[in-house]
Structures are given as C-alpha cells and as structure tokens.
Design an enzyme around this catalytic site. Structure first.
Site, PDB file in Angstrom:
ATOM      1  N   VAL A   1      -6.285   0.806   5.202  1.00  0.00           N
ATOM      2  CA  VAL A   1      -5.031   1.106   5.888  1.00  0.00           C
ATOM      3  C   VAL A   1      -4.337   2.210   5.105  1.00  0.00           C
ATOM      4  O   VAL A   1      -4.609   2.376   3.916  1.00  0.00           O
ATOM      5  CB  VAL A   1      -4.132  -0.143   5.995  1.00  0.00           C
ATOM      6  CG1 VAL A   1      -4.722  -1.134   6.958  1.00  0.00           C
ATOM      7  CG2 VAL A   1      -3.887  -0.799   4.629  1.00  0.00           C
TER       8      VAL A   1
ATOM      9  N   CYS B   1       0.829  -1.213   0.000  1.00  0.00           N
ATOM     10  CA  CYS B   1       0.000   0.000   0.000  1.00  0.00           C
ATOM     11  C   CYS B   1       0.866   1.267   0.000  1.00  0.00           C
ATOM     12  O   CYS B   1       1.609   1.522   0.950  1.00  0.00           O
ATOM     13  CB  CYS B   1      -0.902  -0.017   1.232  1.00  0.00           C
ATOM     14  SG  CYS B   1      -1.777   1.542   1.478  1.00  0.00           S
TER      15      CYS B   1
HETATM   16  N1  LIG Z   1      -7.350   8.021   1.746  1.00  0.00           N
HETATM   17  C1  LIG Z   1      -6.727   6.871   2.347  1.00  0.00           C
HETATM   18  C2  LIG Z   1      -6.584   5.793   1.298  1.00  0.00           C
HETATM   19  C3  LIG Z   1      -6.006   4.507   1.884  1.00  0.00           C
HETATM   20  C4  LIG Z   1      -6.237   3.335   0.923  1.00  0.00           C
HETATM   21  O1  LIG Z   1      -6.943   3.424  -0.074  1.00  0.00           O
HETATM   22  N2  LIG Z   1      -5.608   2.201   1.276  1.00  0.00           N
HETATM   23  C5  LIG Z   1      -5.824   1.021   0.486  1.00  0.00           C
HETATM   24  C6  LIG Z   1      -4.586   0.183   0.361  1.00  0.00           C
HETATM   25  S1  LIG Z   1      -3.358   0.983  -0.603  1.00  0.00           S
HETATM   26  C7  LIG Z   1      -6.879   0.166   1.138  1.00  0.00           C
HETATM   27  O2  LIG Z   1      -6.887   0.018   2.345  1.00  0.00           O
HETATM   28  N3  LIG Z   1      -7.725  -0.416   0.309  1.00  0.00           N
HETATM   29  C8  LIG Z   1      -8.747  -1.288   0.750  1.00  0.00           C
HETATM   30  C9  LIG Z   1     -10.097  -0.805   0.328  1.00  0.00           C
HETATM   31  O3  LIG Z   1     -10.211   0.281  -0.268  1.00  0.00           O
HETATM   32  O4  LIG Z   1     -11.040  -1.510   0.604  1.00  0.00           O
HETATM   33  C10 LIG Z   1      -5.387   7.248   2.982  1.00  0.00           C
HETATM   34  O5  LIG Z   1      -4.787   8.239   2.512  1.00  0.00           O
HETATM   35  O6  LIG Z   1      -4.971   6.623   3.964  1.00  0.00           O
END
Ligand SMILES: N[C@@H](CCC(=O)N[C@@H](CS)C(=O)NCC(=O)O)C(=O)O
Length: 174
Positions: free
Chosen positions: A48, A8
């Site tokens: 995360v 991530c």
């Molecule tokens: N806006 C969030 C975005 C975090 C994000 O999209 N993380 C992804 C992994 S890179 C995630 O957890 N994806 C799982 C999902 O969207 O269900 C941040 O800046 O922390």
C-alpha cells in the site's frame, strides 16, 4: 477508494495530497501483518498505498502525480517548468536522499540518517515537501531525532496545514 495503512509513510503522502485537494475518498485499512491475499490482485507487490479511481494505481509518487493532474487545484507543483522538474527530481531521488538511511536505521543497521535529515531537499514545492514530511515526522516523534533548526522550522510551517496536522495525530497514535 484508498487502500491505506495508518503506520505507512507512503500512504501518508497520499492522505496529505487527498486532504490538500479536498478530495473525499473511502478508505480500506489494510493490516500489513495479516494482509488479505486480494491485495496482491490489486498490486502484485502486495504494498500500500493503492488508489482505485475506476482503475487501480499503486506507488505513492505516481498516485501523487495522478492526483495533481486529476485535480489541479490547488496546485502542489510550481508553475515554472524548471521548478517543477527540480521538485520531481527530489521525489525521484527519495531513496538515496532519505529512504535508504531511514530504513537502515529502522533495521538497526549502520546509517547516515542524521546527515540525510540535515541535507534534505525541502522547500522546493508543496509536492516534494509532502513526499518527505511523513518520514521526518516519524524520525522526530517516533524515534526521537532532534531535527536541525531549519528542518524543525519547516516541519512547524507545514504542521499549520490541517493535512499535515492530521498526520501528526496519526504518528502520535502509532
Ligand atoms: N514504492 C512504494 C512503497 C510502498 C511500501 O513499501 N509500503 C509498505 C508499507 S509502508 C508496504 O506495503 N509494505 C508491505 C511489504 O513490503 O510487503 C510506494 O511508494 O508506494
């Protein structure tokens, strides 16, 4: 405690800031393809990174801001208020300046990722550079993008820092 996932890039932002500030955190690795249901108790969006520092904080950019205030040294934002504002603006506009086209590319949809990489607002501060570099490393090392020379130099400069060198290893292992 940092709830983390190696792949991530949002987590990578936080890992870099923790390393720069020499903060030692326990890490819980979350498998996003088999996400434990309790992750939703910590972050209703299920995403995360999530930091637990006696209170629970999701959102990578907010975590970066929190760590900058919690542990001001070494400073990642410039001292000058205008320069600080410009750096924060670059992070605030991440989606339109890089993220939207990066993820369109990942989905195989039309995108302007090459143009975005050419126009990236780098060099304003370490804070904003760390907010962008995880995606640039992935574009170059996972997806074979040839970076414009100035951006390549920028990556080389940042890669001399152990915090970013560690992320190069993470990307290499993906
Ligand atoms: N806006 C969030 C975005 C975090 C994000 O999209 N993380 C992804 C992994 S890179 C995630 O957890 N994806 C799982 C999902 O969207 O269900 C941040 O800046 O922390």
């Amino acid at each position: 405690m940092l709830y983390d996932a190696p792949a991530c890039p949002y987590c990578a932002r936080v890992r870099i800031v923790l390393a720069e500030k020499r903060l030692d955190w326990e890490t819980v690795e979350i498998d996003l393809r088999a996400r434990p249901s309790w992750v939703y108790d910590l972050n209703p969006l299920g995403r995360v990174p999530i930091l637990d520092d006696g209170f629970v904080l999701p959102e990578s950019a907010v975590i970066m801001e929190y760590l900058e205030e919690r542990s001001p040294e070494p400073a990642l934002l410039p001292a000058n208020p205008a320069a600080r504002a410009r750096a924060r603006l670059a992070v605030f506009r991440f989606d339109s300046l890089l993220g939207d086209d990066y993820y369109a590319f990942r989905r195989g949809e039309p995108n302007e990722l090459e143009l975005r990489l050419e126009q990236l607002p780098v060099g304003l501060s370490l804070f904003s550079d760390f907010a962008y570099v995880p995606w640039v490393l992935r574009a170059r090392d996972r997806f074979g993008f040839e970076l414009p020379p100035a951006l390549d130099e920028w990556v080389e400069g940042l890669s001399a820092r152990p915090s970013v060198a560690r992320e190069l290893e993470v990307v290499g292992a993906l």
